[in-house]
Design a protein around this motif. Structure first.
Motif, PDB file in Angstrom:
ATOM      1  N   ALA A 181      40.953  36.984  59.227  1.00 35.92           N
ATOM      2  CA  ALA A 181      40.208  37.398  58.036  1.00 35.92           C
ATOM      3  C   ALA A 181      41.023  37.156  56.778  1.00 35.92           C
ATOM      4  O   ALA A 181      40.475  36.817  55.721  1.00 35.92           O
ATOM      5  CB  ALA A 181      39.827  38.877  58.147  1.00 35.92           C
ATOM      6  N   ASP A 182      42.333  37.312  56.881  1.00 40.10           N
ATOM      7  CA  ASP A 182      43.204  37.101  55.718  1.00 40.10           C
ATOM      8  C   ASP A 182      43.177  35.652  55.256  1.00 40.10           C
ATOM      9  O   ASP A 182      43.312  35.372  54.060  1.00 40.10           O
ATOM     10  CB  ASP A 182      44.640  37.505  56.061  1.00 40.10           C
ATOM     11  N   ARG A 183      43.013  34.695  56.172  1.00 38.30           N
ATOM     12  CA  ARG A 183      42.993  33.279  55.802  1.00 38.30           C
ATOM     13  C   ARG A 183      41.663  32.891  55.142  1.00 38.30           C
ATOM     14  O   ARG A 183      41.624  31.959  54.339  1.00 38.30           O
ATOM     15  CB  ARG A 183      43.224  32.401  57.037  1.00 38.30           C
ATOM     16  N   LEU A 184      40.582  33.573  55.509  1.00 35.94           N
ATOM     17  CA  LEU A 184      39.268  33.225  54.981  1.00 35.94           C
ATOM     18  C   LEU A 184      38.942  33.949  53.680  1.00 35.94           C
ATOM     19  O   LEU A 184      38.115  33.470  52.898  1.00 35.94           O
ATOM     20  CB  LEU A 184      38.185  33.543  56.001  1.00 35.94           C
ATOM     21  N   ALA A 185      39.548  35.113  53.464  1.00 38.00           N
ATOM     22  CA  ALA A 185      39.175  35.955  52.324  1.00 38.00           C
ATOM     23  C   ALA A 185      39.368  35.210  51.008  1.00 38.00           C
ATOM     24  O   ALA A 185      40.391  34.545  50.795  1.00 38.00           O
ATOM     25  CB  ALA A 185      40.005  37.232  52.330  1.00 38.00           C
ATOM     26  N   LEU A 186      38.397  35.346  50.114  1.00 40.76           N
ATOM     27  CA  LEU A 186      38.450  34.665  48.822  1.00 40.76           C
ATOM     28  C   LEU A 186      39.221  35.441  47.770  1.00 40.76           C
ATOM     29  O   LEU A 186      39.738  34.858  46.816  1.00 40.76           O
ATOM     30  CB  LEU A 186      37.028  34.404  48.311  1.00 40.76           C
ATOM     31  N   ARG A 187      39.297  36.777  47.952  1.00 44.04           N
ATOM     32  CA  ARG A 187      39.944  37.619  46.940  1.00 44.04           C
ATOM     33  C   ARG A 187      40.931  38.583  47.589  1.00 44.04           C
ATOM     34  O   ARG A 187      40.771  39.807  47.485  1.00 44.04           O
ATOM     35  CB  ARG A 187      38.887  38.395  46.143  1.00 44.04           C
ATOM     36  N   PRO A 188      41.921  38.076  48.306  1.00 43.34           N
ATOM     37  CA  PRO A 188      42.876  38.984  48.925  1.00 43.34           C
ATOM     38  C   PRO A 188      43.629  39.774  47.863  1.00 43.34           C
ATOM     39  O   PRO A 188      43.789  39.288  46.740  1.00 43.34           O
ATOM     40  CB  PRO A 188      43.814  38.031  49.680  1.00 43.34           C
ATOM     41  N   PRO A 189      44.051  40.997  48.164  1.00 42.06           N
ATOM     42  CA  PRO A 189      44.096  41.608  49.503  1.00 42.06           C
ATOM     43  C   PRO A 189      42.759  42.116  50.041  1.00 42.06           C
ATOM     44  O   PRO A 189      42.712  42.546  51.186  1.00 42.06           O
ATOM     45  CB  PRO A 189      45.074  42.761  49.307  1.00 42.06           C
ATOM     46  N   ALA A 190      41.692  42.115  49.240  1.00 44.58           N
ATOM     47  CA  ALA A 190      40.387  42.488  49.787  1.00 44.58           C
ATOM     48  C   ALA A 190      39.959  41.450  50.831  1.00 44.58           C
ATOM     49  O   ALA A 190      40.086  40.243  50.602  1.00 44.58           O
ATOM     50  CB  ALA A 190      39.353  42.576  48.673  1.00 44.58           C
ATOM     51  N   MET A 191      39.482  41.915  51.977  1.00 50.75           N
ATOM     52  CA  MET A 191      39.044  41.020  53.042  1.00 50.75           C
ATOM     53  C   MET A 191      37.618  41.346  53.470  1.00 50.75           C
ATOM     54  O   MET A 191      37.191  40.984  54.564  1.00 50.75           O
ATOM     55  CB  MET A 191      40.003  41.122  54.237  1.00 50.75           C
ATOM     56  N   ASP A 192      36.861  42.019  52.596  1.00 50.71           N
ATOM     57  CA  ASP A 192      35.518  42.433  52.956  1.00 50.71           C
ATOM     58  C   ASP A 192      34.587  41.250  53.187  1.00 50.71           C
ATOM     59  O   ASP A 192      33.675  41.318  54.024  1.00 50.71           O
ATOM     60  CB  ASP A 192      34.944  43.365  51.886  1.00 50.71           C
ATOM     61  N   ASP A 193      34.805  40.127  52.458  1.00 49.02           N
ATOM     62  CA  ASP A 193      33.939  38.961  52.658  1.00 49.02           C
ATOM     63  C   ASP A 193      34.150  38.360  54.042  1.00 49.02           C
ATOM     64  O   ASP A 193      33.189  38.009  54.747  1.00 49.02           O
ATOM     65  CB  ASP A 193      34.152  37.916  51.559  1.00 49.02           C
ATOM     66  N   ALA A 194      35.397  38.258  54.480  1.00 51.92           N
ATOM     67  CA  ALA A 194      35.676  37.728  55.812  1.00 51.92           C
ATOM     68  C   ALA A 194      35.200  38.691  56.895  1.00 51.92           C
ATOM     69  O   ALA A 194      34.675  38.270  57.934  1.00 51.92           O
ATOM     70  CB  ALA A 194      37.173  37.457  55.956  1.00 51.92           C
ATOM     71  N   ALA A 195      35.382  39.988  56.663  1.00 50.29           N
ATOM     72  CA  ALA A 195      34.883  40.977  57.617  1.00 50.29           C
ATOM     73  C   ALA A 195      33.364  40.916  57.711  1.00 50.29           C
ATOM     74  O   ALA A 195      32.787  41.117  58.791  1.00 50.29           O
ATOM     75  CB  ALA A 195      35.339  42.379  57.214  1.00 50.29           C
ATOM     76  N   GLY A 196      32.693  40.604  56.586  1.00 46.93           N
ATOM     77  CA  GLY A 196      31.241  40.459  56.608  1.00 46.93           C
ATOM     78  C   GLY A 196      30.794  39.312  57.486  1.00 46.93           C
ATOM     79  O   GLY A 196      29.827  39.436  58.248  1.00 46.93           O
ATOM     80  N   LEU A 197      31.497  38.173  57.399  1.00 42.77           N
ATOM     81  CA  LEU A 197      31.176  37.048  58.275  1.00 42.77           C
ATOM     82  C   LEU A 197      31.407  37.436  59.732  1.00 42.77           C
ATOM     83  O   LEU A 197      30.582  37.135  60.605  1.00 42.77           O
ATOM     84  CB  LEU A 197      32.038  35.833  57.913  1.00 42.77           C
ATOM     85  N   ALA A 198      32.530  38.095  60.006  1.00 42.68           N
ATOM     86  CA  ALA A 198      32.818  38.513  61.374  1.00 42.68           C
ATOM     87  C   ALA A 198      31.725  39.432  61.912  1.00 42.68           C
ATOM     88  O   ALA A 198      31.317  39.320  63.083  1.00 42.68           O
ATOM     89  CB  ALA A 198      34.178  39.202  61.431  1.00 42.68           C
ATOM     90  N   ALA A 199      31.237  40.346  61.069  1.00 37.88           N
ATOM     91  CA  ALA A 199      30.178  41.257  61.501  1.00 37.88           C
ATOM     92  C   ALA A 199      28.893  40.497  61.813  1.00 37.88           C
ATOM     93  O   ALA A 199      28.187  40.816  62.782  1.00 37.88           O
ATOM     94  CB  ALA A 199      29.932  42.310  60.423  1.00 37.88           C
TER      95      ALA A 199
END
Length: 307
Positions: free
Chosen positions: A226-244
């Protein structure tokens, strides 16, 4: 002082200078409590290089992250088992992986780097040690993509053991290689949510291709990195959304891993405690997490059932 020991220390060269940072030194304990038998389905071991040297001509040099450190991390996070993926920095020398699998005493499985030159006897040795997959890289930073003949030779080597093919793709790669993935005669596990570009949104050709592949029944996906995909780290909610989204789409063919120690990462380095706590978004209920972390890895990696 023992002069022989002093001479040995003096003769031992220092580890090579890393070209990428190491993981967070003191990750926090997650808030989320994981179910018994949980599996980290994607992690690595590096070195120690005096025992397990890195490969010549490698694309990157990570700091050492030996098996003992991985064990300590898993104890902190509440993970009982793991899948250790052979890294390109160790090349096709699987000594560090074999050592970790032996020391893990059945708690760990492995994914190897197999080439057309790998002897069949070496594949058998890896299988007996606990390896259950072979990884293929389609990411330019790790070298040229394997040819059709290369892929065919790898499939022929591992087919007798019913291993899976682990695919490392990025950007639009999962869409570009969709036909090839469908044609593979083995189970396929796509690493790191195919490292799709989230700037294109969840309606992108790559996400659609990944979902179509999951619909076919032979493709799995790791909800890792998720850290590699996130567009606005340290927030990773966008990557977690894809995972969900992927977990809801194919709940029986999703896996999760830390990607520790996050090799060849530059910039944001995640705290593994944060990655575990994202599971509350990815798999919201206890039954969801048990399936993702326990039941699915048992089937995919040939673990003994938990408990």
């Amino acid at each position: 002082m023992d002069l022989r020991m002093t001479a040995h220390r003096a003769a031992t060269p220092p580890p090579p200078e890393p070209t990428c940072p190491g993981p967070v030194e003191t990750p926090r304990r997650p808030v989320l409590e994981l179910p018994r038998g949980s599996v980290d389905a994607h992690c690595h071991v590096f070195g120690p290089v005096d025992a397990f040297p890195y490969a010549e001509g490698r694309a990157f040099t990570p700091p050492e992250a030996p098996f003992g450190r991985l064990l300590a991390l898993h104890a902190l996070l509440g993970l009982d088992r793991g899948v250790i993926v052979q890294s390109a920095c160790h090349g096709t020398d699987h000594s560090a992986l074999l050592d970790a699998l032996a020391r893990g005493a059945g708690r760990y499985r492995g994914v190897a780097l197999i080439t057309p030159d790998t002897p069949p006897a070496a594949v058998q040795e890896l299988h007996e040690a606990g390896v259950r997959g072979a990884r293929l890289h389609f990411t330019p930073h790790l070298g040229p993509a394997p040819t059709t003949d290369h892929i065919r030779a790898v499939v022929d080597r591992i087919r007798p053991y019913d291993w899976h093919i682990a695919l490392h793709v990025a950007g639009d790669g999962v869409a570009a290689y969709e036909g090839m993935i469908r044609a593979l005669p083995l189970t396929v596990v796509v690493d790191h949510m195919a490292r799709v570009d989230l700037a294109q949104g969840l309606d992108s050709p790559a996400v659609h291709a990944l979902r179509r592949l999951l619909d076919g029944g032979r493709v799995w996906v790791k909800l890792s990195a998720a850290d590699r995909l996130a567009l606005r780290p340290p927030a990773m909610d966008d990557a977690a959304g894809l995972a969900a989204v992927l977990a809801a789409h194919a709940p029986d063919r999703v896996l999760w891993g830390t990607d520790f120690p996050h090799p060849n990462t530059h910039g944001f380095m995640p705290d593994e405690g944060d990655l575990v706590d994202l599971l509350a978004v990815i798999a919201p209920g206890p039954a969801d997490r048990h399936r993702l972390l326990v039941e699915n890895p048992v089937r995919c990696f040939d673990f003994e059932p938990a408990g």
